[in-house]
Design a protein around this motif. Structure first.
Motif, PDB file in Angstrom:
ATOM      1  N   ASN A 194      -7.052  11.909   4.533  1.00  0.00           N
ATOM      2  CA  ASN A 194      -8.198  11.949   3.631  1.00  0.00           C
ATOM      3  C   ASN A 194      -8.229  10.752   2.708  1.00  0.00           C
ATOM      4  N   ASN A 195      -7.478   9.708   3.017  1.00  0.00           N
ATOM      5  CA  ASN A 195      -7.343   8.556   2.139  1.00  0.00           C
ATOM      6  C   ASN A 195      -8.381   7.485   2.476  1.00  0.00           C
ATOM      7  N   PHE A 196      -9.647   7.902   2.608  1.00  0.00           N
ATOM      8  CA  PHE A 196     -10.707   6.982   2.938  1.00  0.00           C
ATOM      9  C   PHE A 196     -11.730   6.959   1.817  1.00  0.00           C
ATOM     10  N   SER A 197     -12.302   5.795   1.594  1.00  0.00           N
ATOM     11  CA  SER A 197     -13.378   5.687   0.619  1.00  0.00           C
ATOM     12  C   SER A 197     -14.673   6.121   1.283  1.00  0.00           C
ATOM     13  N   THR A 198     -15.755   6.093   0.547  1.00  0.00           N
ATOM     14  CA  THR A 198     -17.041   6.488   1.112  1.00  0.00           C
ATOM     15  C   THR A 198     -17.528   5.476   2.134  1.00  0.00           C
ATOM     16  N   THR A 199     -16.927   4.278   2.163  1.00  0.00           N
ATOM     17  CA  THR A 199     -17.315   3.265   3.147  1.00  0.00           C
ATOM     18  C   THR A 199     -16.381   3.270   4.340  1.00  0.00           C
ATOM     19  N   SER A 200     -15.551   4.310   4.493  1.00  0.00           N
ATOM     20  CA  SER A 200     -14.604   4.469   5.598  1.00  0.00           C
ATOM     21  C   SER A 200     -13.537   3.384   5.639  1.00  0.00           C
ATOM     22  N   THR A 201     -13.218   2.801   4.521  1.00  0.00           N
ATOM     23  CA  THR A 201     -12.106   1.861   4.448  1.00  0.00           C
ATOM     24  C   THR A 201     -10.935   2.581   3.806  1.00  0.00           C
ATOM     25  N   THR A 202      -9.737   2.194   4.170  1.00  0.00           N
ATOM     26  CA  THR A 202      -8.576   2.881   3.624  1.00  0.00           C
ATOM     27  C   THR A 202      -8.290   2.400   2.218  1.00  0.00           C
ATOM     28  N   LEU A 203      -7.809   3.287   1.402  1.00  0.00           N
ATOM     29  CA  LEU A 203      -7.374   2.979   0.054  1.00  0.00           C
ATOM     30  C   LEU A 203      -5.884   3.237  -0.017  1.00  0.00           C
ATOM     31  N   PRO A 204      -5.146   2.391  -0.722  1.00  0.00           N
ATOM     32  CA  PRO A 204      -3.712   2.639  -0.830  1.00  0.00           C
ATOM     33  C   PRO A 204      -3.440   3.890  -1.659  1.00  0.00           C
ATOM     34  N   SER A 205      -2.376   4.566  -1.311  1.00  0.00           N
ATOM     35  CA  SER A 205      -1.970   5.751  -2.067  1.00  0.00           C
ATOM     36  C   SER A 205      -1.411   5.329  -3.412  1.00  0.00           C
ATOM     37  N   VAL A 206      -1.654   6.162  -4.421  1.00  0.00           N
ATOM     38  CA  VAL A 206      -1.212   5.857  -5.779  1.00  0.00           C
ATOM     39  C   VAL A 206      -0.474   7.058  -6.344  1.00  0.00           C
ATOM     40  N   ASN A 207       0.681   6.805  -6.945  1.00  0.00           N
ATOM     41  CA  ASN A 207       1.420   7.828  -7.681  1.00  0.00           C
ATOM     42  C   ASN A 207       1.366   7.464  -9.152  1.00  0.00           C
ATOM     43  N   ILE A 208       1.088   8.429 -10.006  1.00  0.00           N
ATOM     44  CA  ILE A 208       1.071   8.205 -11.453  1.00  0.00           C
ATOM     45  C   ILE A 208       1.986   9.238 -12.086  1.00  0.00           C
ATOM     46  N   LYS A 209       2.919   8.749 -12.890  1.00  0.00           N
ATOM     47  CA  LYS A 209       3.879   9.636 -13.536  1.00  0.00           C
ATOM     48  C   LYS A 209       3.877   9.340 -15.032  1.00  0.00           C
ATOM     49  N   GLU A 210       3.865  10.395 -15.834  1.00  0.00           N
ATOM     50  CA  GLU A 210       3.926  10.236 -17.278  1.00  0.00           C
ATOM     51  C   GLU A 210       5.325  10.616 -17.754  1.00  0.00           C
ATOM     52  N   THR A 211       5.931   9.715 -18.523  1.00  0.00           N
ATOM     53  CA  THR A 211       7.199  10.012 -19.165  1.00  0.00           C
ATOM     54  C   THR A 211       6.953  10.070 -20.668  1.00  0.00           C
ATOM     55  N   SER A 212       7.984  10.320 -21.422  1.00  0.00           N
ATOM     56  CA  SER A 212       7.800  10.394 -22.870  1.00  0.00           C
ATOM     57  C   SER A 212       7.449   9.031 -23.468  1.00  0.00           C
ATOM     58  N   ASP A 213       7.849   7.941 -22.800  1.00  0.00           N
ATOM     59  CA  ASP A 213       7.619   6.597 -23.348  1.00  0.00           C
ATOM     60  C   ASP A 213       6.471   5.836 -22.712  1.00  0.00           C
ATOM     61  N   ASN A 214       6.118   6.162 -21.452  1.00  0.00           N
ATOM     62  CA  ASN A 214       5.088   5.368 -20.783  1.00  0.00           C
ATOM     63  C   ASN A 214       4.474   6.118 -19.608  1.00  0.00           C
ATOM     64  N   TYR A 215       3.487   5.465 -18.992  1.00  0.00           N
ATOM     65  CA  TYR A 215       2.913   5.897 -17.733  1.00  0.00           C
ATOM     66  C   TYR A 215       3.430   4.932 -16.669  1.00  0.00           C
ATOM     67  N   GLU A 216       3.825   5.456 -15.523  1.00  0.00           N
ATOM     68  CA  GLU A 216       4.305   4.625 -14.429  1.00  0.00           C
ATOM     69  C   GLU A 216       3.359   4.810 -13.248  1.00  0.00           C
ATOM     70  N   VAL A 217       2.863   3.683 -12.723  1.00  0.00           N
ATOM     71  CA  VAL A 217       1.927   3.708 -11.606  1.00  0.00           C
ATOM     72  C   VAL A 217       2.577   2.995 -10.425  1.00  0.00           C
ATOM     73  N   GLU A 218       2.531   3.630  -9.258  1.00  0.00           N
ATOM     74  CA  GLU A 218       3.026   3.021  -8.025  1.00  0.00           C
ATOM     75  C   GLU A 218       1.874   2.984  -7.026  1.00  0.00           C
ATOM     76  N   VAL A 219       1.609   1.792  -6.491  1.00  0.00           N
ATOM     77  CA  VAL A 219       0.546   1.614  -5.502  1.00  0.00           C
ATOM     78  C   VAL A 219       1.199   1.189  -4.194  1.00  0.00           C
ATOM     79  N   ALA A 220       1.031   1.966  -3.133  1.00  0.00           N
ATOM     80  CA  ALA A 220       1.607   1.641  -1.825  1.00  0.00           C
ATOM     81  C   ALA A 220       0.689   0.650  -1.119  1.00  0.00           C
ATOM     82  N   ALA A 221       1.149  -0.597  -0.997  1.00  0.00           N
ATOM     83  CA  ALA A 221       0.335  -1.638  -0.367  1.00  0.00           C
ATOM     84  C   ALA A 221       1.222  -2.562   0.457  1.00  0.00           C
ATOM     85  N   PRO A 222       1.785  -2.046   1.548  1.00  0.00           N
ATOM     86  CA  PRO A 222       2.646  -2.892   2.374  1.00  0.00           C
ATOM     87  C   PRO A 222       1.858  -4.005   3.056  1.00  0.00           C
ATOM     88  N   GLY A 223       2.527  -5.108   3.303  1.00  0.00           N
ATOM     89  CA  GLY A 223       1.892  -6.232   3.984  1.00  0.00           C
ATOM     90  C   GLY A 223       1.164  -7.173   3.055  1.00  0.00           C
TER      91      GLY A 223
END
Length: 150
Positions: free
Chosen positions: A33-62
């Motif tokens: 289900n990781n497709f945009s409305t234009t049928s292009t793939t979007l990289p998966s994103v993880n967002i984690k909140e800690t007490s000090d910050n927000y951490e974002v991970e974007v999977a973009a191999p290549g």
């Protein structure tokens, strides 16, 4: 004798849903289900909140770190990438050219008056783009304290 009502050429509801479900998906990857409305793939994103910050991970191999643009406009954080590839092989009787172009853009609304915008950092490592978005000191969660009863 029972009378049966016919709907002309209409497909009954359960069959229509079945065909929409089967033929509306990507042929070999039905659960993606990781497709945009234009049928292009979007990289998966993880967002984690800690007490000090927000951490974002974007999977973009290549991709390379120079393929990314990260911008902050007010409280809107935008991560985008563009990569163009061109391969040309020339032989005696023909020339073959192959082009590929990939791009994406993801935007996230950051909480207002919580993020220390001047200290946001990013790094790219092993196919993952990491962003660290520190919270302002007054927005950090404080440890519980005991209140003396008078």
């Amino acid at each position: 004798m029972n009378l049966i009502k016919r709907n002309g050429n209409q497909i009954p509801g359960f069959q229509r849903r079945f065909f929409d479900d089967v033929f509306g998906r990507e042929l070999f990857n039905w659960e993606n289900n990781n497709f945009s409305t234009t049928s292009t793939t979007l990289p998966s994103v993880n967002i984690k909140e800690t007490s000090d910050n927000y951490e974002v991970e974007v999977a973009a191999p290549g991709l390379d770190k120079n393929d990314f643009k990260v911008s902050l406009d007010g409280s809107l954080l935008t991560i985008s990438s563009e990569k163009e590839n061109q391969q040309v092989s020339e032989e005696e009787n023909f020339t073959r050219r192959e082009f590929s172009y990939q791009s994406f853009q993801r935007s996230f609304e950051l909480p207002k008056n919580v993020v220390d915008e001047d200290k946001i950092s990013a790094r790219y490592e092993n196919g993952l783009l990491y962003l660290s978005i520190p919270k302002k000191e007054e927005a950090k969660q404080k440890p519980p304290r005991m209140i003396e009863i008078a």
